[in-house]
Write a protein that holds these residues in place. Structure first.
Motif, PDB file in Angstrom:
ATOM      1  N   LYS A  78     -37.387  25.690  44.923  1.00  0.00           N
ATOM      2  CA  LYS A  78     -37.315  26.817  43.993  1.00  0.00           C
ATOM      3  C   LYS A  78     -35.921  27.436  43.931  1.00  0.00           C
ATOM      4  O   LYS A  78     -35.443  27.812  42.864  1.00  0.00           O
ATOM      5  N   ASP A  79     -35.283  27.546  45.077  1.00  0.00           N
ATOM      6  CA  ASP A  79     -33.953  28.151  45.117  1.00  0.00           C
ATOM      7  C   ASP A  79     -32.854  27.107  45.236  1.00  0.00           C
ATOM      8  O   ASP A  79     -31.704  27.444  45.534  1.00  0.00           O
ATOM      9  N   GLY A  80     -33.204  25.819  44.986  1.00  0.00           N
ATOM     10  CA  GLY A  80     -32.222  24.751  45.140  1.00  0.00           C
ATOM     11  C   GLY A  80     -31.941  24.490  46.606  1.00  0.00           C
ATOM     12  O   GLY A  80     -32.460  25.170  47.488  1.00  0.00           O
ATOM     13  N   LEU A  81     -31.139  23.489  46.871  1.00  0.00           N
ATOM     14  CA  LEU A  81     -30.745  23.224  48.257  1.00  0.00           C
ATOM     15  C   LEU A  81     -29.723  24.266  48.694  1.00  0.00           C
ATOM     16  O   LEU A  81     -28.886  24.695  47.899  1.00  0.00           O
ATOM     17  N   PRO A  82     -29.781  24.692  49.957  1.00  0.00           N
ATOM     18  CA  PRO A  82     -28.786  25.657  50.443  1.00  0.00           C
ATOM     19  C   PRO A  82     -27.352  25.168  50.207  1.00  0.00           C
ATOM     20  O   PRO A  82     -26.488  25.925  49.814  1.00  0.00           O
ATOM     21  N   VAL A  83     -27.128  23.890  50.453  1.00  0.00           N
ATOM     22  CA  VAL A  83     -25.820  23.279  50.226  1.00  0.00           C
ATOM     23  C   VAL A  83     -26.056  21.903  49.618  1.00  0.00           C
ATOM     24  O   VAL A  83     -26.863  21.127  50.124  1.00  0.00           O
ATOM     25  N   LYS A  84     -25.351  21.595  48.539  1.00  0.00           N
ATOM     26  CA  LYS A  84     -25.503  20.274  47.936  1.00  0.00           C
ATOM     27  C   LYS A  84     -24.989  19.189  48.886  1.00  0.00           C
ATOM     28  O   LYS A  84     -24.033  19.405  49.623  1.00  0.00           O
ATOM     29  N   GLU A  85     -25.644  18.050  48.850  1.00  0.00           N
ATOM     30  CA  GLU A  85     -25.208  16.925  49.663  1.00  0.00           C
ATOM     31  C   GLU A  85     -23.883  16.399  49.123  1.00  0.00           C
ATOM     32  O   GLU A  85     -23.759  16.073  47.938  1.00  0.00           O
ATOM     33  N   LYS A  86     -22.885  16.301  49.970  1.00  0.00           N
ATOM     34  CA  LYS A  86     -21.551  15.887  49.527  1.00  0.00           C
ATOM     35  C   LYS A  86     -21.334  14.393  49.721  1.00  0.00           C
ATOM     36  O   LYS A  86     -21.630  13.840  50.776  1.00  0.00           O
ATOM     37  N   ILE A  87     -20.800  13.766  48.680  1.00  0.00           N
ATOM     38  CA  ILE A  87     -20.340  12.387  48.771  1.00  0.00           C
ATOM     39  C   ILE A  87     -18.817  12.442  48.820  1.00  0.00           C
ATOM     40  O   ILE A  87     -18.180  12.964  47.900  1.00  0.00           O
ATOM     41  N   ARG A  88     -18.256  11.927  49.880  1.00  0.00           N
ATOM     42  CA  ARG A  88     -16.800  11.965  50.032  1.00  0.00           C
ATOM     43  C   ARG A  88     -16.178  10.693  49.456  1.00  0.00           C
ATOM     44  O   ARG A  88     -16.471   9.588  49.916  1.00  0.00           O
ATOM     45  N   LEU A  89     -15.339  10.879  48.446  1.00  0.00           N
ATOM     46  CA  LEU A  89     -14.666   9.772  47.761  1.00  0.00           C
ATOM     47  C   LEU A  89     -13.174   9.825  48.063  1.00  0.00           C
ATOM     48  O   LEU A  89     -12.546  10.877  47.917  1.00  0.00           O
ATOM     49  N   ALA A  90     -12.589   8.701  48.468  1.00  0.00           N
ATOM     50  CA  ALA A  90     -11.147   8.629  48.736  1.00  0.00           C
ATOM     51  C   ALA A  90     -10.474   7.763  47.686  1.00  0.00           C
ATOM     52  O   ALA A  90     -11.036   6.758  47.235  1.00  0.00           O
ATOM     53  N   TRP A  91      -9.244   8.146  47.314  1.00  0.00           N
ATOM     54  CA  TRP A  91      -8.465   7.420  46.304  1.00  0.00           C
ATOM     55  C   TRP A  91      -7.008   7.414  46.741  1.00  0.00           C
ATOM     56  O   TRP A  91      -6.555   8.328  47.435  1.00  0.00           O
ATOM     57  N   PHE A  92      -6.260   6.383  46.364  1.00  0.00           N
ATOM     58  CA  PHE A  92      -4.856   6.332  46.785  1.00  0.00           C
ATOM     59  C   PHE A  92      -3.974   7.131  45.823  1.00  0.00           C
ATOM     60  O   PHE A  92      -4.244   7.238  44.629  1.00  0.00           O
ATOM     61  N   SER A  93      -2.908   7.674  46.358  1.00  0.00           N
ATOM     62  CA  SER A  93      -2.137   8.724  45.681  1.00  0.00           C
ATOM     63  C   SER A  93      -1.397   8.252  44.445  1.00  0.00           C
ATOM     64  O   SER A  93      -1.126   9.057  43.546  1.00  0.00           O
ATOM     65  N   THR A  94      -1.043   6.973  44.361  1.00  0.00           N
ATOM     66  CA  THR A  94      -0.223   6.513  43.237  1.00  0.00           C
ATOM     67  C   THR A  94      -1.049   5.987  42.065  1.00  0.00           C
ATOM     68  O   THR A  94      -0.492   5.491  41.091  1.00  0.00           O
ATOM     69  N   SER A  95      -2.346   6.107  42.152  1.00  0.00           N
ATOM     70  CA  SER A  95      -3.219   5.571  41.104  1.00  0.00           C
ATOM     71  C   SER A  95      -3.022   6.299  39.776  1.00  0.00           C
ATOM     72  O   SER A  95      -2.999   7.528  39.722  1.00  0.00           O
ATOM     73  N   TYR A  96      -2.908   5.526  38.693  1.00  0.00           N
ATOM     74  CA  TYR A  96      -2.811   6.109  37.361  1.00  0.00           C
ATOM     75  C   TYR A  96      -4.148   6.718  36.923  1.00  0.00           C
ATOM     76  O   TYR A  96      -4.185   7.511  35.986  1.00  0.00           O
ATOM     77  N   GLU A  97      -5.222   6.336  37.586  1.00  0.00           N
ATOM     78  CA  GLU A  97      -6.550   6.772  37.156  1.00  0.00           C
ATOM     79  C   GLU A  97      -7.004   8.075  37.811  1.00  0.00           C
ATOM     80  O   GLU A  97      -8.126   8.523  37.572  1.00  0.00           O
ATOM     81  N   LEU A  98      -6.155   8.702  38.618  1.00  0.00           N
ATOM     82  CA  LEU A  98      -6.590   9.882  39.370  1.00  0.00           C
ATOM     83  C   LEU A  98      -7.163  10.986  38.476  1.00  0.00           C
ATOM     84  O   LEU A  98      -8.230  11.543  38.763  1.00  0.00           O
ATOM     85  N   GLU A  99      -6.457  11.310  37.403  1.00  0.00           N
ATOM     86  CA  GLU A  99      -6.933  12.400  36.542  1.00  0.00           C
ATOM     87  C   GLU A  99      -8.237  12.013  35.842  1.00  0.00           C
ATOM     88  O   GLU A  99      -9.112  12.862  35.635  1.00  0.00           O
ATOM     89  N   ILE A 100      -8.359  10.747  35.495  1.00  0.00           N
ATOM     90  CA  ILE A 100      -9.604  10.283  34.875  1.00  0.00           C
ATOM     91  C   ILE A 100     -10.741  10.356  35.886  1.00  0.00           C
ATOM     92  O   ILE A 100     -11.861  10.778  35.554  1.00  0.00           O
ATOM     93  N   VAL A 101     -10.476   9.963  37.122  1.00  0.00           N
ATOM     94  CA  VAL A 101     -11.494  10.005  38.169  1.00  0.00           C
ATOM     95  C   VAL A 101     -11.955  11.440  38.399  1.00  0.00           C
ATOM     96  O   VAL A 101     -13.157  11.698  38.593  1.00  0.00           O
ATOM     97  N   LYS A 102     -11.031  12.380  38.359  1.00  0.00           N
ATOM     98  CA  LYS A 102     -11.421  13.785  38.513  1.00  0.00           C
ATOM     99  C   LYS A 102     -12.375  14.214  37.403  1.00  0.00           C
ATOM    100  O   LYS A 102     -13.331  14.959  37.643  1.00  0.00           O
ATOM    101  N   GLU A 103     -12.132  13.731  36.202  1.00  0.00           N
ATOM    102  CA  GLU A 103     -13.021  14.053  35.083  1.00  0.00           C
ATOM    103  C   GLU A 103     -14.386  13.398  35.271  1.00  0.00           C
ATOM    104  O   GLU A 103     -15.426  14.007  34.994  1.00  0.00           O
ATOM    105  N   ILE A 104     -14.388  12.173  35.758  1.00  0.00           N
ATOM    106  CA  ILE A 104     -15.652  11.481  36.021  1.00  0.00           C
ATOM    107  C   ILE A 104     -16.451  12.229  37.082  1.00  0.00           C
ATOM    108  O   ILE A 104     -17.672  12.413  36.953  1.00  0.00           O
ATOM    109  N   ILE A 105     -15.769  12.689  38.128  1.00  0.00           N
ATOM    110  CA  ILE A 105     -16.447  13.445  39.190  1.00  0.00           C
ATOM    111  C   ILE A 105     -17.071  14.715  38.622  1.00  0.00           C
ATOM    112  O   ILE A 105     -18.192  15.093  38.987  1.00  0.00           O
TER     113      ILE A 105
END
Length: 485
Positions: A78-105
């Motif tokens: 009824k009140d939702g979960l106290p804390v949402k279950e987190k999925i930790r995703l790692a990405w490498f820093s030089t990727s051109y897709e970083l901003e797109i991945v943030k939008e997908i997330i």
């Protein structure tokens, strides 16, 4: 050998994590019933008493409710979960897709009532070392981006066991994607990672420089001779000061580039009996052709470099008319005023080019494997893959999205974007070349004198054959010694 107690705990935790993951991911939806207790008992090889304990935990958490006479039904707290279950995703820093991945997330998190993905960015220079150390320290990401180069590095480190093998059933290799992509991530002959995006190596060319040189026709660089002729036409000293202002081609000594010419000439690096044979005639001919582009024909800058960025940088500055590149690096051209397009690499004795790509690796020690698998499913689903296609040049792994022309934007994509479709049948992966990353590093170092034209391909390749075969023999001796102990 695991004790019976440990084996029981693993089965117990697997049941709990699987049920939680299926509920939190939405695979089992609210008001749907989970499997009966006796079915779960048989499936996970634990007693019905233990099954009831797991179910009691889920009831306590508010994820299911017991309906007398019917079973256990998924519910929404009824009140939702106290804390949402987190999925930790790692990405490498030089990727051109970083901003797109943030939008997908953002899209994923908005669609999930019980779960959310969290992105961590790790420096490219130490990416795989960091990932493996985190996983072994039991603090690793649940899932991480892994390029085919990263994957080969992981194999060389002997760390493939850290991966949880997973191929999303939302993307069938034969009908929904491209079978060749799965060869990028094979271990012991089987793919273990779901592909996310890819690119073959192609030729990028400057349309304005082509037009100024009078280059026209559907395929002006269909073979090596045509490539040289076209490059000569585009190589110019425009102001008469004795310096070349525009080169027709820019050669790169990167291991992601020069082997393309070797493949076109049916050359090899490693023989069928697993010995280095880079000194074979076809490979030496290909290397000599690469050198001739710089020193004999003088259609490429005489500058030996292994960086894939240098050629792209000169191309953006319109100092070279053609380069070998990938759809991934075409993201460098966004915002540029130059007019450019792509075409297949030339063929010689046969057609051939390299295939590069990236996938989504799952940490085998993740405490939420089912939920993480469902996240990978989302990443290769239509919504996420459409964002990859619309917002960047790199090709999404989902076939119907990759080939959807309505998603093309000429401010981002080249006019001949679809050329990858005719190229895919003759692409080869670096894994197929049968050299590991440390051997490629040796190759890069030992070829420097050759790229500087201080020694010839025959001399360089003869030395490399000896070095690599000696190294392989030492490895085999070491393995044999350990087996005898």
């Amino acid at each position: 050998m695991l004790s019976r107690k440990n084996e029981f705990l693993i089965r117990y935790q697997t049941l709990r994590d699987d049920l939680r993951g299926e509920i939190l991911s939405g695979k089992i939806k609210p008001n749907e019933y989970i499997l009966p207790e006796n079915t779960l008992s048989q499936k996970y090889n634990i007693s019905r008493v233990s099954v009831r304990k797991v179910l009691a935990e889920l009831v306590e958490e508010g994820l299911i409710e017991k309906i007398t006479g019917k079973g256990n039904r998924v519910t929404i707290p009824k009140d939702g979960l106290p804390v949402k279950e987190k999925i930790r995703l790692a990405w490498f820093s030089t990727s051109y897709e970083l901003e797109i991945v943030k939008e997908i997330i953002g899209k994923y998190n908005a669609s999930q009532p019980f779960a959310e993905a969290e992105l961590s960015i790790i420096p490219e220079s130490s990416y795989m070392e960091s990932i493996t150390q985190l996983i072994e320290g039991e603090d690793g990401p649940d899932v991480f981006m892994i390029s085919d180069s990263h994957f080969r590095q992981l194999l060389d480190m002997g760390k493939a066991h850290l991966l949880h093998p997973y191929l999303s059933d939302k993307m069938d290799p034969q009908t929904d994607s491209y079978p060749k992509l799965y060869e990028l991530f094979e271990y012991d002959g089987q793919p273990i990672i779901t592909p996310f995006l890819f690119s073959p190596v192609v030729v990028c060319y400057n349309k304005r420089l082509f037009e100024q040189a009078g280059i026209s026709g559907q395929d002006p660089i269909h073979n090596w001779t045509a490539l040289v002729d076209t490059a000569k036409s585009c190589t110019k000293d425009t102001d008469g000061d004795g310096r070349i202002d525009h080169y027709g081609f820019c050669f790169s000594s990167s291991p992601h580039r020069w082997p393309v010419f070797m493949l076109q000439n049916e050359g090899t690096l490693i023989s069928d009996n697993n010995e280095c044979n880079i000194d074979n005639r076809n490979t030496i001919e290909a290397l000599q052709f690469c050198l001739d582009l710089m020193y004999k024909e003088q259609v490429s800058p005489i500058y030996s470099h292994g960086s894939e960025y240098m050629a792209e940088a000169l191309f953006v500055k319109e100092r070279v008319a053609m380069i070998l590149s990938t759809y991934y690096f075409m993201n460098e051209f966004r915002g540029s005023t130059m007019q450019w397009n792509v075409c297949p690499v030339p063929e010689q004795k046969s057609e051939g080019t390299l295939l590069l790509g990236g996938g989504l690796g799952i940490n085998k020690n993740s405490q939420r494997l089912k939920l993480t698998e469902s996240f990978v499913d989302f990443m290769v689903g239509t919504e996420a893959q459409t964002l990859i296609k619309k917002l960047g040049c790199t090709i999404p792994a989902l076939k119907h999205v990759a080939e959807d022309d309505s998603l093309l934007d000429w401010a981002i994509h080249p006019k001949n974007y679809n050329v990858f479709q005719e190229i895919m049948p003759y692409t080869r992966t670096l894994l197929e070349l049968k050299m590991n990353t440390s051997e490629f590093d040796l190759l890069r170092n030992e070829m420097q004198l050759m790229w500087m034209n201080i020694e010839g391909p025959g001399e360089a390749c003869g030395r490399i054959v000896q070095l690599i075969n000696e190294r392989r023999a030492q490895v085999m001796d070491s393995v044999s010694s350990k087996e005898l102990q």
